[in-house]
Write a protein that holds these residues in place. Structure first.
Motif, PDB file in Angstrom:
ATOM      1  N   VAL A  86       0.833  -1.210   0.000  1.00 33.08           N
ATOM      2  CA  VAL A  86       0.000   0.000   0.000  1.00 33.08           C
ATOM      3  C   VAL A  86       0.867   1.258   0.000  1.00 33.08           C
ATOM      4  N   THR A  88       0.169   5.454   1.279  1.00 35.19           N
ATOM      5  CA  THR A  88      -0.810   6.212   2.051  1.00 35.19           C
ATOM      6  C   THR A  88      -0.201   7.500   2.587  1.00 35.19           C
ATOM      7  N   GLY A 106      -7.861   5.373   4.056  1.00 38.31           N
ATOM      8  CA  GLY A 106      -6.961   6.237   3.288  1.00 38.31           C
ATOM      9  C   GLY A 106      -5.902   5.459   2.518  1.00 38.31           C
ATOM     10  N   LEU A 107      -5.993   4.121   2.549  1.00 34.89           N
ATOM     11  CA  LEU A 107      -4.978   3.309   1.873  1.00 34.89           C
ATOM     12  C   LEU A 107      -5.235   3.249   0.367  1.00 34.89           C
ATOM     13  N   TYR A 108      -4.160   3.144  -0.388  1.00 31.56           N
ATOM     14  CA  TYR A 108      -4.240   2.826  -1.820  1.00 31.56           C
ATOM     15  C   TYR A 108      -3.455   1.542  -2.023  1.00 31.56           C
ATOM     16  N   ARG A 269      -8.407  11.949  -3.828  1.00 31.11           N
ATOM     17  CA  ARG A 269      -8.334  10.492  -3.963  1.00 31.11           C
ATOM     18  C   ARG A 269      -8.398  10.096  -5.449  1.00 31.11           C
TER      19      ARG A 269
END
Ligand SMILES: NC(=O)c1ccc[n+]([C@@H]2O[C@H](COP(=O)([O-])OP(=O)(O)OC[C@H]3O[C@@H](n4cnc5c(N)ncnc54)[C@H](OP(=O)(O)O)[C@@H]3O)[C@@H](O)[C@H]2O)c1
Length: 323
Positions: A86, A88, A106-108, A269
């Protein structure tokens, strides 16, 4: 864990490596084992004076963008996150460390096709470049001037403006930076350390349609003068130390619009996801010019302030290269 502390504002030497307690994820949070932390120019300005968008309560661990592997989740968070790669944001503090506790929402997740370090390099700069280029409302055939065109944001702006079918004028300091901007697709690259740089731009392309101003000060003001009627001046940074500060009335007289992106959390985002997707598809290439061990954060900041850096500067922990 190892971390970098900021206990007073000042020169790069105030960034001091030390120990910190491992963070414990609270409700809705995950624990990330950090492999890479990015450094933005804004963080060097914050470290120097406390100015900027971050909270200024010392002592603190600076750092706003990290990437790594989720090591644990708090109760109520999907355990499927554990083991995933991830990137973030940290909310402005805690990133220069071996572990962070951050909100799961809020993680990608990093796309399989994208290296983790590339994703960390894109996290802040990719969304900034996407949003500010959007504010410039570039149309195919426009001529777009990008300042600090070999920097973190600038090197991405050059690529995104080119992808929008613009003619790209890159301005930057020094031969290495001009060469990089040209390699990234700039149609013209001019050194703005030369006093006649703006005349040279005008002689080559005439008026420009949009300026992406991340430098501000005298450079930003000279770039503004290059805009023709209908032009857009996007002021999103002040690496020179001051904003371009163009008076609204002057811009109106010239038929130029002063603007910058002021995104909602949803737009931030979406822009981040756009940059990660473009990079995963091979259409956007982050340039990682420098890497420093986490504990050498002071040297990394010094390099950025000296204007000696190309593209993005990353800090690496012992986990770098393993994720
Ligand atoms: N990274 C983000 O997500 C983000 C978000 C919001 C705003 N911004 C703004 O965007 C701008 C670029 O940020 P970045 O993180 O990508 O930094 P960067 O462009 O990688 O580094 C800053 C560059 O600014 C140029 N510069 C001009 N005058 C300078 C001076 N007096 N001292 C130091 N550097 C000077 C230098 O390039 P040359 O040698 O080519 O002049 C330097 O390499 C900054 O103004 C920042 O505040 C960035």
């Amino acid at each position: 864990m190892r971390a970098v502390w900021l206990k007073e504002f000042g020169g790069p030497e105030v960034l001091v490596p030390g120990e910190a307690p491992d963070p414990v994820p609270g409700p809705g949070q995950v624990l990330v084992d950090v492999a890479y932390a990015n450094i933005t120019f804004v963080e060097t300005q914050f470290r120097a004076t406390g100015a900027g968008p971050f909270r200024a309560e010392l002592p603190m661990i600076p750092g706003n963008g990290v990437g790594g592997v989720v090591a644990a989740v708090a109760a109520g968070v999907d355990p499927g996150w554990v083991g995933r790669r991830v990137v973030t944001g940290t909310g402005g503090s805690g990133g220069y460390a071996e572990r962070v506790a951050v909100a799961a929402d809020g993680l990608y997740e990093v796309p399989r096709e994208l290296a983790l370090d590339d994703a960390v390099a894109l996290l802040a700069d990719g969304r900034t470049a996407t949003l500010q280029l959007g504010a410039a409302e570039v149309r195919p055939g426009d001529t777009v001037l990008v300042e600090a065109a070999a920097g973190g944001v600038g090197s991405l702006l050059v690529q995104l403006a080119k992808a929008a079918d613009a003619t790209v004028v890159a301005v930057a300091g020094g031969a290495r930076k001009l060469e990089l901007a040209t390699d990234l697709g700039a149609d013209l690259a001019i050194d703005y350390r030369e006093p006649d740089w703006a005349d040279r731009v005008r002689a080559a392309v005439g008026a420009v349609d949009a300026v992406l101003d991340g430098v501000g000060g005298a450079v930003g003001r000279a770039a503004f003068e290059l805009l023709g009627p209908g032009g857009r001046m996007v002021s999103y940074g002040l690496s020179s130390g001051s904003w371009a500060a163009i008076p609204e009335e002057l811009a109106a007289t010239r038929g130029v619009r002063l603007t910058r992106a002021l995104p909602t959390p949803e737009a931030l985002r979406a822009a981040t996801l756009h940059a990660l997707t473009e990079a995963a598809a091979g259409r956007l290439h982050p340039v990682i010019g420098q890497r420093f061990p986490l504990t050498h954060a002071a040297a990394a900041h010094a390099a950025m302030e000296s204007r000696g850096t190309l593209g993005k500067t990353l800090l690496e922990t012992a986990a770098a290269g393993r994720a």
